[in-house]
Design an enzyme around this catalytic site. Structure first.
Site, mmCIF file in Angstrom:
data_model
loop_
_atom_site.group_PDB
_atom_site.id
_atom_site.type_symbol
_atom_site.label_atom_id
_atom_site.label_comp_id
_atom_site.label_asym_id
_atom_site.label_seq_id
_atom_site.Cartn_x
_atom_site.Cartn_y
_atom_site.Cartn_z
ATOM 1 N N GLY A 79 -2.150 -0.550 -9.855
ATOM 2 C CA GLY A 79 -2.582 -0.130 -8.535
ATOM 3 C C GLY A 79 -1.882 -0.782 -7.370
ATOM 4 N N ASP A 143 0.066 6.618 -13.784
ATOM 5 C CA ASP A 143 -0.952 7.429 -13.135
ATOM 6 C C ASP A 143 -2.183 7.375 -14.020
ATOM 7 O OD1 ASP A 143 -2.611 9.311 -11.972
ATOM 8 O OD2 ASP A 143 -0.946 10.580 -11.323
ATOM 9 N N TYR A 242 -16.842 -1.594 -3.926
ATOM 10 C CA TYR A 242 -17.186 -1.644 -2.506
ATOM 11 C C TYR A 242 -18.692 -1.427 -2.389
ATOM 12 C CZ TYR A 242 -17.205 -0.374 2.477
ATOM 13 O OH TYR A 242 -17.461 -0.320 3.828
ATOM 14 N N TYR A 252 -17.738 7.324 4.197
ATOM 15 C CA TYR A 252 -17.152 6.984 2.894
ATOM 16 C C TYR A 252 -17.695 7.998 1.901
ATOM 17 C CZ TYR A 252 -15.306 3.886 -0.775
ATOM 18 O OH TYR A 252 -14.595 3.340 -1.818
ATOM 19 N N LYS A 260 -18.021 4.225 -7.000
ATOM 20 C CA LYS A 260 -18.158 2.773 -6.989
ATOM 21 C C LYS A 260 -19.440 2.341 -7.704
ATOM 22 C CE LYS A 260 -14.357 1.780 -4.863
ATOM 23 N NZ LYS A 260 -13.235 1.177 -5.624
ATOM 24 N N LEU A 290 -10.832 -4.197 4.623
ATOM 25 C CA LEU A 290 -9.489 -4.729 4.854
ATOM 26 C C LEU A 290 -8.620 -3.596 5.393
ATOM 27 C CD1 LEU A 290 -7.449 -7.181 4.279
ATOM 28 C CD2 LEU A 290 -6.823 -5.861 2.238
ATOM 29 N N GLY A 291 -7.836 -3.882 6.413
ATOM 30 C CA GLY A 291 -7.001 -2.857 7.030
ATOM 31 C C GLY A 291 -5.715 -2.588 6.281
ATOM 32 N N SER A 292 -5.812 -2.276 5.004
ATOM 33 C CA SER A 292 -4.626 -1.960 4.208
ATOM 34 C C SER A 292 -4.198 -0.528 4.471
ATOM 35 C CB SER A 292 -4.926 -2.143 2.718
ATOM 36 O OG SER A 292 -5.920 -1.223 2.301
ATOM 37 N N ALA A 294 -3.894 1.861 2.316
ATOM 38 C CA ALA A 294 -4.773 2.772 1.582
ATOM 39 C C ALA A 294 -6.098 2.947 2.306
ATOM 40 C CB ALA A 294 -5.004 2.243 0.176
#
Length: 365
Positions: A79, A143, A242, A252, A260, A290-292, A294
């Site tokens: 990932g 994948d 999460y 979400y 999740k 987190l501001g990633s 993704a």
């Protein structure tokens, strides 16, 4: 005698260094202040030794203290697609601890990832505390939505983003790891995807809902099925979850909250089944916002970061490496008795029952 043996055990226990200072506002005696630690320990140890039900191994603290040591351990992380997310941070923490790292990168992102790595775009992020750069033993196309090539639909197999790559289903990657690396000690699942994540659950299609579960939760089961036989006894597997699994997070959607919740339930079952079958531990980390790259695909991650800052007990932004460090602990011998757990790493946001920045708390002046 049992008493003499227990006294020897107590004597062998390392001294505990206690640094205490009085708290002016604390006036009441502690409810356990009358307990005598040594006599209590003698009593417990004496009973345990007498019943031969306790095995105690004590080592004195020395050198620079207790450390996470993963030297000689091999980790496979699925990932990682850039140097921003939790997967990368976990890889870095494991590398700091001495582990050998191999990656499974989503097939459409593989070329970009490899090019960025080769051109030095990740060099700053790869720096370890000793000045060296984190390296990867192997980087595999992967994948995790597909277990075997028989599961891959024609439109995916013929997609140009998959062209030139082979052996990228879960079973094929596991076989490649077996041939190239042999056994592994650490398995990390840092995968999630919901094609309809921006849709409310009431507007989510069956196809979108099942796709979210397939990519975000069943993929972990599939990996445990295929990689479990490759794991050394005492190994550990971790996924990332999460808190939308337990609480309503509007926005979400698309079945991701359900995915999740399934992942956390599966973690407990896999902890039992993989623990008995392979003698490995299985845990999941519930990370804060987190501001990633993704996460930004969801569309409201900046709002969640601000909300967390305003309402969490610890008022700071979550750093990816904080999740990485907890992961390093969870796969190390230091957590050898921890399995089937959801470990929250979110500055404490998950314990709050009241939003401290709510306008309903405002009082007229």
């Amino acid at each position: 005698t049992a008493a003499t043996h227990s006294e020897a055990l107590v004597a062998a226990l390392p001294a505990v260094r206690v640094s205490a200072r009085p708290i002016a506002s604390t006036r009441q005696p502690l409810p356990f202040s009358s307990v005598k630690p040594v006599s209590f320990a003698k009593n417990v140890l004496g009973k345990a030794v007498g019943g031969r039900s306790l095995s105690v191994k004590v080592a004195a603290v020395n050198g620079s203290g207790l450390k996470v040591d993963l030297r000689g351990k091999k980790a496979f992380i699925a990932g990682v697609a850039d140097d921003q997310g939790f997967g990368w941070a976990i890889a870095k923490a494991l590398a700091e601890a001495g582990a050998e790292i191999s990656l499974g990168v989503w097939v459409p992102a593989l070329n970009i990832f490899k090019n960025s790595l080769e051109k030095g775009k990740f060099d700053e992020s790869r720096k370890l505390s000793d000045g060296s750069l984190m390296t990867f033993s192997k980087i595999y196309p992967m994948d995790a939505v597909f277990d075997t090539m028989a599961d891959v639909p024609e439109e995916v197999a013929a997609n140009k983003r998959y062209a030139g790559n082979k052996n990228w289903t879960v079973s094929e990657v596991a076989e490649c790891v077996k041939q190239d690396i042999g056994n592994i000690d650490i398995l990390i699942h840092s995968l999630a995807n919901g094609p309809e994540v921006m849709k409310p659950l009431l507007e989510t299609s069956r196809k979108g809902y099942l796709a979210a579960l397939s990519a975000s939760s069943y993929s972990f089961i599939s990996m445990m099925q295929r990689f479990g036989p490759l794991m050394n006894e005492g190994g550990a597997a971790i996924s990332l979850t999460y808190d939308a699994s337990n609480r309503v997070i509007p926005g979400y959607g698309g079945g991701m909250s359900s995915a999740k919740a399934a992942l956390e339930s599966d973690t407990r079952v896999l902890a039992y089944e993989a623990g008995r079958k392979y003698n490995v531990r299985v845990n999941t980390i519930s990370a804060g916002p987190l501001g990633s790259r993704a996460a930004r695909a969801i569309g409201f991650i900046d709002d969640m970061i601000r909300y967390s800052y305003a309402n969490a007990p610890i008022q700071k932004e979550l750093a990816a490496i904080e999740v990485g460090n907890v992961a390093a602990f969870l796969v190390s011998p230091l957590s050898s008795a921890v399995t089937g757990q959801v470990m929250y790493v979110d500055n404490g946001l998950s314990v709050m029952g009241l939003a401290m920045d709510s306008k309903t708390l405002e009082r007229p002046q």
